[in-house]
Enzyme design. Structure first.
Site, PDB file in Angstrom:
ATOM      1  N   GLY A  46       3.764   4.612   3.802  1.00 55.34           N
ATOM      2  CA  GLY A  46       4.965   4.451   2.805  1.00 55.34           C
ATOM      3  C   GLY A  46       5.394   5.870   2.199  1.00 55.34           C
ATOM      4  CB  CYS A  88      -1.214   9.152  -2.126  1.00 53.43           C
ATOM      5  SG  CYS A  88       0.305   9.436  -2.847  1.00 53.43           S
ATOM      6  CG  HIS A 130       0.635   3.840  -2.882  1.00 53.18           C
ATOM      7  ND1 HIS A 130      -0.605   4.329  -2.942  1.00 53.18           N
ATOM      8  CD2 HIS A 130       1.587   4.749  -2.730  1.00 53.18           C
ATOM      9  CE1 HIS A 130      -0.451   5.479  -2.905  1.00 53.18           C
ATOM     10  NE2 HIS A 130       0.768   6.021  -2.761  1.00 53.18           N
ATOM     11  CD  GLU A 131       4.619   4.196  -1.123  1.00 53.00           C
ATOM     12  OE1 GLU A 131       5.387   5.237  -1.735  1.00 53.00           O
ATOM     13  OE2 GLU A 131       3.510   4.472  -0.325  1.00 53.00           O
ATOM     14  CG  HIS A 134       4.581   7.011  -5.607  1.00 54.51           C
ATOM     15  ND1 HIS A 134       3.882   8.151  -6.084  1.00 54.51           N
ATOM     16  CD2 HIS A 134       4.043   6.699  -4.289  1.00 54.51           C
ATOM     17  CE1 HIS A 134       2.908   8.583  -5.422  1.00 54.51           C
ATOM     18  NE2 HIS A 134       2.833   7.752  -4.060  1.00 54.51           N
TER      19      HIS A 134
HETATM   20 NI    NI Z   1       1.580   7.756  -2.643  1.00 58.57          NI
END
Ligand code: NI
Length: 181
Positions: A46, A88, A130-131, A134
């Site tokens: 991602g 990441c 996770h994305e 961000h």
């Molecule tokens: Ni990341």
């Protein structure tokens, strides 16, 4: 579409709250194209727009052979959790077991402005969480317990990129749709 440099941990753009997309135009589609190409080239599961220096609520994913994107995501999480390794592209080479919800239903939009719902469990759910983090300036090591996080920060200092001064925020190759004003 082009492969763009990925911003590393320490870059202030990764700590900013990204702005919602309001204009679904050609420039947005170029951004989705750049995210997709950069993610697949890395390769990664991602990539979120802030990782290319663009503070907009957009991410792409590539999980179990399926590539896609989501704009302005709004998540509903299962109570059931999962624990497993996470990494990441902004912290190259580092992986830590991270607790996440087992499943997620993500409502958002396509790059053409059409509403869409993305549902996933396990790795896709982990990626979506996770994305989306961000887009809120959250990096996965923030989710670790205190001891693990301390170890991660030390590991970052020991990498060849972790000791470098924070890079100057460059002018994005894309319009920021007013986000930079
Ligand atoms: Ni990341």
């Amino acid at each position: 579409m082009a492969i763009q440099p990925i911003r590393l941990f320490g870059d202030p753009v990764l700590r900013a709250t990204a702005q919602p997309v309001t204009t679904f135009d050609k420039e947005l589609r170029t951004l989705v194209g750049d995210l997709t190409e950069t993610m697949l080239n890395a390769p990664g599961a991602g990539l979120a727009a802030p990782q290319l220096g663009v503070s907009l609520r957009v991410f792409t994913y590539h999980v179990d052979g399926v590539t896609g994107h989501l704009i302005n995501p709004d998540l509903s999480l299962t109570e059931e959790e999962q624990d497993g390794p996470e990494g990441c592209l902004s912290l190259p080479g580092l992986r830590y077991d991270t607790k996440r919800a087992y499943g997620v239903v993500a409502k958002g939009f396509t790059m053409y402005g059409d509403p869409v719902t993305l549902e996933g469990t396990q790795l896709l759910a982990r990626c979506i969480q996770h994305e989306t983090d961000h887009l809120d300036g959250i990096i996965f090591i923030d989710r670790l317990d205190r001891e693990q996080r301390k170890a991660a920060l030390k590991a970052i200092r020991d990498t060849d990129w972790g000791g470098a001064p924070a890079p100057v925020v460059k002018v994005s190759p894309h319009s920021t749709f007013g986000a930079a004003r």
